[in-house]
Design an enzyme around this catalytic site. Sequence first.
Site, PDB file in Angstrom:
ATOM      1  N   CYS A   1      -3.505   2.663  -5.629  1.00 38.52           N
ATOM      2  CA  CYS A   1      -2.493   2.411  -4.605  1.00 38.52           C
ATOM      3  C   CYS A   1      -1.754   1.110  -4.915  1.00 38.52           C
ATOM      4  O   CYS A   1      -2.406   0.121  -5.236  1.00 38.52           O
ATOM      5  CB  CYS A   1      -3.219   2.324  -3.264  1.00 38.52           C
ATOM      6  SG  CYS A   1      -2.251   1.790  -1.863  1.00 38.52           S
TER       7      CYS A   1
ATOM      8  N   HIS B   1       0.845  -1.189   0.000  1.00 34.85           N
ATOM      9  CA  HIS B   1       0.000   0.000   0.000  1.00 34.85           C
ATOM     10  C   HIS B   1       0.883   1.242   0.000  1.00 34.85           C
ATOM     11  O   HIS B   1       2.100   1.158   0.157  1.00 34.85           O
ATOM     12  CB  HIS B   1      -0.853   0.049   1.272  1.00 34.85           C
ATOM     13  CG  HIS B   1      -1.827  -1.045   1.408  1.00 34.85           C
ATOM     14  ND1 HIS B   1      -3.141  -0.910   1.046  1.00 34.85           N
ATOM     15  CD2 HIS B   1      -1.695  -2.305   1.880  1.00 34.85           C
ATOM     16  CE1 HIS B   1      -3.787  -2.047   1.292  1.00 34.85           C
ATOM     17  NE2 HIS B   1      -2.925  -2.907   1.800  1.00 34.85           N
TER      18      HIS B   1
ATOM     19  N   HIS C   1      -2.326  -2.913  -3.560  1.00 33.59           N
ATOM     20  CA  HIS C   1      -3.715  -2.723  -3.146  1.00 33.59           C
ATOM     21  C   HIS C   1      -4.640  -2.676  -4.361  1.00 33.59           C
ATOM     22  O   HIS C   1      -5.729  -3.244  -4.351  1.00 33.59           O
ATOM     23  CB  HIS C   1      -3.811  -1.435  -2.322  1.00 33.59           C
ATOM     24  CG  HIS C   1      -5.136  -1.201  -1.693  1.00 33.59           C
ATOM     25  ND1 HIS C   1      -5.444  -0.019  -1.082  1.00 33.59           N
ATOM     26  CD2 HIS C   1      -6.256  -1.970  -1.565  1.00 33.59           C
ATOM     27  CE1 HIS C   1      -6.674  -0.069  -0.603  1.00 33.59           C
ATOM     28  NE2 HIS C   1      -7.186  -1.242  -0.886  1.00 33.59           N
TER      29      HIS C   1
ATOM     30  N   TYR D   1      -2.395  -1.545   8.699  1.00 33.93           N
ATOM     31  CA  TYR D   1      -1.213  -2.187   8.104  1.00 33.93           C
ATOM     32  C   TYR D   1      -0.365  -2.859   9.176  1.00 33.93           C
ATOM     33  O   TYR D   1      -0.380  -2.465  10.337  1.00 33.93           O
ATOM     34  CB  TYR D   1      -0.341  -1.145   7.394  1.00 33.93           C
ATOM     35  CG  TYR D   1      -1.091  -0.180   6.519  1.00 33.93           C
ATOM     36  CD1 TYR D   1      -1.774  -0.613   5.389  1.00 33.93           C
ATOM     37  CD2 TYR D   1      -1.115   1.182   6.825  1.00 33.93           C
ATOM     38  CE1 TYR D   1      -2.461   0.282   4.578  1.00 33.93           C
ATOM     39  CE2 TYR D   1      -1.791   2.083   6.029  1.00 33.93           C
ATOM     40  CZ  TYR D   1      -2.469   1.634   4.908  1.00 33.93           C
ATOM     41  OH  TYR D   1      -3.146   2.519   4.118  1.00 33.93           O
TER      42      TYR D   1
ATOM     43  N   LYS E   1      -8.928   1.511  -6.615  1.00 33.79           N
ATOM     44  CA  LYS E   1      -7.698   2.099  -6.086  1.00 33.79           C
ATOM     45  C   LYS E   1      -6.597   2.124  -7.137  1.00 33.79           C
ATOM     46  O   LYS E   1      -6.572   1.291  -8.036  1.00 33.79           O
ATOM     47  CB  LYS E   1      -7.197   1.296  -4.875  1.00 33.79           C
ATOM     48  CG  LYS E   1      -8.199   1.139  -3.760  1.00 33.79           C
ATOM     49  CD  LYS E   1      -8.369   2.419  -3.008  1.00 33.79           C
ATOM     50  CE  LYS E   1      -9.311   2.231  -1.830  1.00 33.79           C
ATOM     51  NZ  LYS E   1      -9.487   3.425  -1.052  1.00 33.79           N
TER      52      LYS E   1
END
Length: 144
Positions: free
Chosen positions: A129, A13, A120, A43, A127
């Site tokens: 990411c 991420h 991600h 995380y 996303k």
Amino acid sequence: MIQREKTDSIVVHCSQTPKSMDIGVDKIAEWHIQQNGWEDVGYHWIIKRDGTIESARPEDMMGAHAPAANHRSIAICLIGGSKDDGKGWENNFTDEQFESLKDKITDIQDRYEITHIIGHRDVDDRKECPAFNVGEWAEENGLV
């Protein structure tokens, strides 16, 4: 928190912050726990701009980072990933961060049977990411 029963993936991420914003686990904890009301940081690991690796959520616990993968993955968050104006994604990570990412992934692979190293965006098509193709990067770095 719930203990994870299976670990076969690493999800990378980013914090979606500009390169000038050098934050760490304390700021992420503020966002996730105080602002979002979560039980802990989502995380497991945070990698700061200088490559420092910080521990966040206990590694054996299920994360809160990607609903489709939380039950089977360990999450690593790189600080950065946003353009300076905060509008859009940018691969602005440092060489030190990428070196630490490689080291942390290797460490995790030594302890678990990891078959997937993904971003991600690979488990959530809404996303972008972490602002780079994790699969290609992992392959280029001999991790898969």
